[in-house]
Design a protein around this motif. Structure first.
Motif, PDB file in Angstrom:
ATOM      1  N   THR A   1      10.267  -0.349  -8.236  1.00  0.00           N
ATOM      2  CA  THR A   1       9.513   0.907  -8.199  1.00  0.00           C
ATOM      3  C   THR A   1       8.250   0.819  -9.033  1.00  0.00           C
ATOM      4  O   THR A   1       7.159   1.197  -8.586  1.00  0.00           O
ATOM      5  CB  THR A   1      10.387   2.078  -8.697  1.00  0.00           C
ATOM      6  N   VAL A   2       8.376   0.318 -10.244  1.00  0.00           N
ATOM      7  CA  VAL A   2       7.224   0.208 -11.138  1.00  0.00           C
ATOM      8  C   VAL A   2       6.216  -0.806 -10.601  1.00  0.00           C
ATOM      9  O   VAL A   2       5.001  -0.560 -10.618  1.00  0.00           O
ATOM     10  CB  VAL A   2       7.679  -0.165 -12.565  1.00  0.00           C
ATOM     11  N   LEU A   3       6.700  -1.932 -10.103  1.00  0.00           N
ATOM     12  CA  LEU A   3       5.791  -2.941  -9.563  1.00  0.00           C
ATOM     13  C   LEU A   3       5.050  -2.406  -8.337  1.00  0.00           C
ATOM     14  O   LEU A   3       3.841  -2.636  -8.175  1.00  0.00           O
ATOM     15  CB  LEU A   3       6.562  -4.207  -9.198  1.00  0.00           C
ATOM     16  N   SER A   4       5.754  -1.691  -7.481  1.00  0.00           N
ATOM     17  CA  SER A   4       5.108  -1.103  -6.303  1.00  0.00           C
ATOM     18  C   SER A   4       4.016  -0.127  -6.724  1.00  0.00           C
ATOM     19  O   SER A   4       2.930  -0.088  -6.124  1.00  0.00           O
ATOM     20  CB  SER A   4       6.156  -0.401  -5.434  1.00  0.00           C
ATOM     21  N   ALA A   5       4.287   0.668  -7.752  1.00  0.00           N
ATOM     22  CA  ALA A   5       3.290   1.627  -8.253  1.00  0.00           C
ATOM     23  C   ALA A   5       2.068   0.893  -8.807  1.00  0.00           C
ATOM     24  O   ALA A   5       0.919   1.282  -8.556  1.00  0.00           O
ATOM     25  CB  ALA A   5       3.912   2.510  -9.331  1.00  0.00           C
ATOM     26  N   MET A   6       2.300  -0.170  -9.553  1.00  0.00           N
ATOM     27  CA  MET A   6       1.190  -0.939 -10.119  1.00  0.00           C
ATOM     28  C   MET A   6       0.322  -1.546  -9.017  1.00  0.00           C
ATOM     29  O   MET A   6      -0.906  -1.508  -9.081  1.00  0.00           O
ATOM     30  CB  MET A   6       1.734  -2.044 -11.032  1.00  0.00           C
TER      31      MET A   6
ATOM     32  N   HIS B   1      -0.014  -0.444  -6.003  1.00  0.00           N
ATOM     33  CA  HIS B   1      -0.735   0.645  -5.332  1.00  0.00           C
ATOM     34  C   HIS B   1      -1.992   1.021  -6.117  1.00  0.00           C
ATOM     35  O   HIS B   1      -3.072   1.166  -5.538  1.00  0.00           O
ATOM     36  CB  HIS B   1       0.186   1.863  -5.198  1.00  0.00           C
ATOM     37  N   ILE B   2      -1.857   1.153  -7.427  1.00  0.00           N
ATOM     38  CA  ILE B   2      -2.993   1.537  -8.269  1.00  0.00           C
ATOM     39  C   ILE B   2      -4.092   0.476  -8.237  1.00  0.00           C
ATOM     40  O   ILE B   2      -5.279   0.794  -8.167  1.00  0.00           O
ATOM     41  CB  ILE B   2      -2.531   1.770  -9.727  1.00  0.00           C
ATOM     42  N   VAL B   3      -3.706  -0.767  -8.263  1.00  0.00           N
ATOM     43  CA  VAL B   3      -4.675  -1.873  -8.349  1.00  0.00           C
ATOM     44  C   VAL B   3      -5.351  -2.153  -7.010  1.00  0.00           C
ATOM     45  O   VAL B   3      -6.567  -2.352  -6.946  1.00  0.00           O
ATOM     46  CB  VAL B   3      -3.984  -3.148  -8.876  1.00  0.00           C
ATOM     47  N   PHE B   4      -4.584  -2.147  -5.921  1.00  0.00           N
ATOM     48  CA  PHE B   4      -5.103  -2.645  -4.651  1.00  0.00           C
ATOM     49  C   PHE B   4      -5.552  -1.565  -3.669  1.00  0.00           C
ATOM     50  O   PHE B   4      -6.275  -1.874  -2.714  1.00  0.00           O
ATOM     51  CB  PHE B   4      -4.058  -3.531  -3.967  1.00  0.00           C
ATOM     52  N   SER B   5      -5.166  -0.311  -3.879  1.00  0.00           N
ATOM     53  CA  SER B   5      -5.529   0.739  -2.929  1.00  0.00           C
ATOM     54  C   SER B   5      -7.009   1.100  -3.034  1.00  0.00           C
ATOM     55  O   SER B   5      -7.635   0.926  -4.082  1.00  0.00           O
ATOM     56  CB  SER B   5      -4.702   2.006  -3.186  1.00  0.00           C
TER      57      SER B   5
END
Length: 252
Positions: free
Chosen positions: A196-201, A203-207
């Motif tokens: 969950t945390v990795l997916s959020a990170m 998303h923030i970096v690559f979106s």
């Protein structure tokens, strides 16, 4: 006499204010066109001044000024929006002031500050107006600021073996690399991150910017992510932000 041609204009967010004498202020402003600048605002402490509402901390306004040496002098200031209402909540005020400190330390001067200004304005909007999870908004701001400032972490896959994802991966605060259980070795600066945390990170970096706020995670995961991103921005910028001490005391 200053001519209209010599005047410059730019939208900006007041990120620091200092009283000068009885009626004046020295403002630090994150501007769209010139990055971080320092500007004198004469008479702005007077309630009757046209610059009064635009010359306060967390005020977003349109400024007209001229450059004098290394500083600027404000001639006109038209308020656009104030985020000072956040002051009714001590914790939210602390985060807003932390955003200001991040801007002062990380945004260059004499530099196009549009991307920085966009980030901080949107984060303040979601923090104050949308009432989104404060820990998540803080984490988004810290990690995206790292990307803008040249500290983009490598979150594509494990740096050692290219494994994309596991139940637990390990994030290196010192260089922003990702490791799996087999490759993490004895690196001291690792923090574990679940899916969950990795997916959020990621998303923030690559979106694209318009999408970075468009997700939610459980409160406990947001709190963990927030602690991780603040450790990362401090490690990468090699700076201890004073407002973080205040936030830490409130969280305890």
């Amino acid at each position: 006499m200053v001519t209209k041609k010599e005047r410059m204009t730019s939208d900006g967010l007041v990120v620091r204010e200092m009283n000068v004498g009885e009626n004046d202020k020295l403002l630090t402003i994150l501007t769209r066109d010139f990055g971080i600048i320092k500007a004198f605002s004469s008479g702005s402490k007077k309630i009757t001044s046209k610059k009064f509402s635009a010359s306060s901390l967390l005020s977003f306004a349109s400024f007209s000024f001229v450059k004098v040496g290394d500083t600027y002098k404000i001639y006109e200031a038209q308020p656009i929006k104030s985020f000072f209402d956040v002051g009714s909540d001590v914790y939210l005020l602390g985060i807003a002031q932390y955003f200001c400190e991040l801007a002062v330390f990380n945004v260059p001067s004499d530099f196009n500050g549009d991307e920085y200004l966009r980030l901080f304005l949107n984060s303040l909007h979601f923090l104050v107006d949308e009432k989104r999870d404060a820990q998540l908004i803080k984490a988004i701001t810290e990690l995206r600021l790292a990307v803008i400032s040249g500290y983009m972490p490598d979150l594509v896959a494990c740096f050692g073996c290219s494994e994309f994802e596991a139940d637990i991966m390990y994030f290196d605060l010192s260089d922003g690399k990702l490791y799996c259980e087999k490759c993490k070795g004895n690196i001291a600066s690792l923090l574990p991150v679940d899916r969950t945390v990795l997916s959020a990170m990621r998303h923030i970096v690559f979106s694209k910017f318009n999408n970075i706020y468009n997700f939610e995670i459980p409160t406990d995961k947001a709190a963990y992510l927030s602690k991780l991103t603040e450790k990362y921005i401090c490690a990468q910028t090699e700076h201890n932000y004073k407002t973080l001490d205040f936030l830490t005391q409130i969280r305890m």
